[in-house]
Design a protein around this motif. Structure first.
Motif, PDB file in Angstrom:
ATOM      1  N   MET A   1       0.820  -1.187   0.000  1.00 27.87           N
ATOM      2  CA  MET A   1       0.000   0.000   0.000  1.00 27.87           C
ATOM      3  C   MET A   1       0.870   1.259   0.000  1.00 27.87           C
ATOM      4  SD  MET A   1      -3.221   0.319  -0.123  1.00 27.87           S
ATOM      5  CE  MET A   1      -4.547   1.355   0.232  1.00 27.87           C
ATOM      6  N   LYS A   2       1.917   1.280   0.841  1.00 34.36           N
ATOM      7  CA  LYS A   2       2.812   2.429   0.917  1.00 34.36           C
ATOM      8  C   LYS A   2       3.530   2.630  -0.420  1.00 34.36           C
ATOM      9  CE  LYS A   2       6.462   4.445   3.677  1.00 34.36           C
ATOM     10  NZ  LYS A   2       7.367   4.302   4.784  1.00 34.36           N
ATOM     11  N   LYS A   3       3.904   1.544  -1.066  1.00 41.03           N
ATOM     12  CA  LYS A   3       4.592   1.610  -2.358  1.00 41.03           C
ATOM     13  C   LYS A   3       3.684   2.255  -3.411  1.00 41.03           C
ATOM     14  CE  LYS A   3       7.667   0.353  -5.490  1.00 41.03           C
ATOM     15  NZ  LYS A   3       8.470   1.405  -5.992  1.00 41.03           N
ATOM     16  N   GLN A   4       2.389   1.886  -3.412  1.00 40.06           N
ATOM     17  CA  GLN A   4       1.443   2.463  -4.371  1.00 40.06           C
ATOM     18  C   GLN A   4       1.320   3.970  -4.151  1.00 40.06           C
ATOM     19  OE1 GLN A   4      -2.054   0.054  -3.647  1.00 40.06           O
ATOM     20  NE2 GLN A   4      -1.893  -0.824  -5.708  1.00 40.06           N
ATOM     21  N   LYS A   5       1.257   4.389  -2.884  1.00 43.03           N
ATOM     22  CA  LYS A   5       1.140   5.811  -2.570  1.00 43.03           C
ATOM     23  C   LYS A   5       2.378   6.564  -3.044  1.00 43.03           C
ATOM     24  CE  LYS A   5       0.132   9.044   1.119  1.00 43.03           C
ATOM     25  NZ  LYS A   5      -0.169   9.233   2.523  1.00 43.03           N
ATOM     26  N   GLU A   6       3.562   6.004  -2.816  1.00 48.53           N
ATOM     27  CA  GLU A   6       4.800   6.634  -3.264  1.00 48.53           C
ATOM     28  C   GLU A   6       4.835   6.731  -4.783  1.00 48.53           C
ATOM     29  OE1 GLU A   6       8.077   4.489  -1.565  1.00 48.53           O
ATOM     30  OE2 GLU A   6       7.559   5.084   0.485  1.00 48.53           O
ATOM     31  N   ASP A   7       4.380   5.667  -5.484  1.00 51.07           N
ATOM     32  CA  ASP A   7       4.319   5.695  -6.944  1.00 51.07           C
ATOM     33  C   ASP A   7       3.375   6.784  -7.431  1.00 51.07           C
ATOM     34  OD1 ASP A   7       6.130   3.624  -7.092  1.00 51.07           O
ATOM     35  OD2 ASP A   7       4.626   2.068  -7.505  1.00 51.07           O
ATOM     36  N   SER A   8       2.217   6.899  -6.777  1.00 46.03           N
ATOM     37  CA  SER A   8       1.237   7.922  -7.156  1.00 46.03           C
ATOM     38  C   SER A   8       1.799   9.322  -6.940  1.00 46.03           C
ATOM     39  CB  SER A   8      -0.054   7.761  -6.356  1.00 46.03           C
ATOM     40  OG  SER A   8      -0.691   6.558  -6.692  1.00 46.03           O
ATOM     41  N   VAL A   9       2.431   9.530  -5.811  1.00 53.35           N
ATOM     42  CA  VAL A   9       3.036  10.829  -5.510  1.00 53.35           C
ATOM     43  C   VAL A   9       4.114  11.137  -6.555  1.00 53.35           C
ATOM     44  CG1 VAL A   9       4.473  12.097  -3.857  1.00 53.35           C
ATOM     45  CG2 VAL A   9       2.496  10.793  -3.059  1.00 53.35           C
ATOM     46  N   GLY A  10       4.909  10.161  -6.901  1.00 56.42           N
ATOM     47  CA  GLY A  10       5.954  10.352  -7.907  1.00 56.42           C
ATOM     48  C   GLY A  10       5.378  10.732  -9.264  1.00 56.42           C
ATOM     49  N   LYS A  11       4.287  10.081  -9.658  1.00 61.82           N
ATOM     50  CA  LYS A  11       3.647  10.394 -10.943  1.00 61.82           C
ATOM     51  C   LYS A  11       3.065  11.804 -10.949  1.00 61.82           C
ATOM     52  CE  LYS A  11       2.649   5.648 -12.229  1.00 61.82           C
ATOM     53  NZ  LYS A  11       1.645   4.627 -12.455  1.00 61.82           N
ATOM     54  N   VAL A  12       2.432  12.174  -9.849  1.00 62.35           N
ATOM     55  CA  VAL A  12       1.879  13.537  -9.750  1.00 62.35           C
ATOM     56  C   VAL A  12       3.004  14.556  -9.815  1.00 62.35           C
ATOM     57  CG1 VAL A  12       0.684  15.163  -8.225  1.00 62.35           C
ATOM     58  CG2 VAL A  12      -0.202  12.839  -8.510  1.00 62.35           C
ATOM     59  N   ARG A  13       4.096  14.293  -9.104  1.00 61.73           N
ATOM     60  CA  ARG A  13       5.240  15.214  -9.121  1.00 61.73           C
ATOM     61  C   ARG A  13       5.799  15.356 -10.540  1.00 61.73           C
ATOM     62  NH1 ARG A  13       8.399  14.040  -4.499  1.00 61.73           N
ATOM     63  NH2 ARG A  13       7.253  15.703  -3.520  1.00 61.73           N
ATOM     64  N   GLU A  14       5.910  14.257 -11.280  1.00 60.32           N
ATOM     65  CA  GLU A  14       6.388  14.304 -12.663  1.00 60.32           C
ATOM     66  C   GLU A  14       5.472  15.161 -13.519  1.00 60.32           C
ATOM     67  OE1 GLU A  14       7.142  10.509 -14.515  1.00 60.32           O
ATOM     68  OE2 GLU A  14       8.183   9.784 -12.727  1.00 60.32           O
ATOM     69  N   MET A  15       4.153  15.003 -13.347  1.00 64.99           N
ATOM     70  CA  MET A  15       3.204  15.796 -14.129  1.00 64.99           C
ATOM     71  C   MET A  15       3.335  17.281 -13.789  1.00 64.99           C
ATOM     72  SD  MET A  15      -0.218  13.387 -14.452  1.00 64.99           S
ATOM     73  CE  MET A  15      -0.873  13.973 -12.922  1.00 64.99           C
ATOM     74  N   ILE A  16       3.453  17.596 -12.502  1.00 63.23           N
ATOM     75  CA  ILE A  16       3.581  18.996 -12.087  1.00 63.23           C
ATOM     76  C   ILE A  16       4.882  19.587 -12.614  1.00 63.23           C
ATOM     77  CG2 ILE A  16       3.959  20.492 -10.077  1.00 63.23           C
ATOM     78  CD1 ILE A  16       1.925  18.710  -8.596  1.00 63.23           C
ATOM     79  N   ASP A  17       5.957  18.829 -12.549  1.00 60.57           N
ATOM     80  CA  ASP A  17       7.256  19.315 -13.004  1.00 60.57           C
ATOM     81  C   ASP A  17       7.270  19.626 -14.498  1.00 60.57           C
ATOM     82  OD1 ASP A  17       8.263  19.170 -10.462  1.00 60.57           O
ATOM     83  OD2 ASP A  17       9.373  17.310 -10.780  1.00 60.57           O
ATOM     84  N   SER A  18       6.381  19.007 -15.271  1.00 65.69           N
ATOM     85  CA  SER A  18       6.390  19.225 -16.713  1.00 65.69           C
ATOM     86  C   SER A  18       5.403  20.298 -17.168  1.00 65.69           C
ATOM     87  CB  SER A  18       6.081  17.901 -17.438  1.00 65.69           C
ATOM     88  OG  SER A  18       4.752  17.498 -17.165  1.00 65.69           O
ATOM     89  N   VAL A  19       4.645  20.883 -16.243  1.00 67.41           N
ATOM     90  CA  VAL A  19       3.682  21.926 -16.604  1.00 67.41           C
ATOM     91  C   VAL A  19       4.419  23.244 -16.826  1.00 67.41           C
ATOM     92  CG1 VAL A  19       1.708  23.283 -15.790  1.00 67.41           C
ATOM     93  CG2 VAL A  19       1.794  20.823 -15.348  1.00 67.41           C
ATOM     94  N   HIS A  20       4.148  23.877 -17.954  1.00 65.93           N
ATOM     95  CA  HIS A  20       4.743  25.181 -18.273  1.00 65.93           C
ATOM     96  C   HIS A  20       3.750  26.275 -17.902  1.00 65.93           C
ATOM     97  CE1 HIS A  20       8.226  23.667 -20.505  1.00 65.93           C
ATOM     98  NE2 HIS A  20       7.423  22.662 -20.790  1.00 65.93           N
TER      99      HIS A  20
END
Length: 87
Positions: free
Chosen positions: A1-20
């Motif tokens: 469960m913790k691994k899924q949350k970390e993966d989700s947070v990582g994906k959201v961070r990647e999306m935010i980092d790519s927003v111009h």
């Protein structure tokens, strides 16, 4: 469960980092007529109505957010943020 949350947070961070987000600095304004604008030629000087020592407004997504001072970094024009914009 913790691994899924970390993966989700990582994906959201990647999306935010790519927003111009558009960032612009208002250098001044020129209250002229359309006729005067159409008559502008290469080499004309446009008076923007501000002193070189005045604060500038930094807009993020067309919204005033920061106050800055004009300057130069490595022979390129730049601004230094000095405060948050107050409505």
């Amino acid at each position: 469960m913790k691994k899924q949350k970390e993966d989700s947070v990582g994906k959201v961070r990647e999306m935010i980092d790519s927003v111009h987000i558009p960032v612009s600095v208002d250098l001044g304004q020129m209250p002229n007529t359309i006729k005067e604008l159409l008559e502008l030629r290469s080499g004309d000087i446009i008076n923007l109505g501000k002193s070189v020592n005045e604060n500038l407004t930094v807009k993020i997504s067309d919204q005033p957010k920061l106050v800055a001072k004009p300057g130069v970094v490595n022979r390129k024009k730049a601004v230094k943020v000095v405060a948050k914009f107050k409505d």
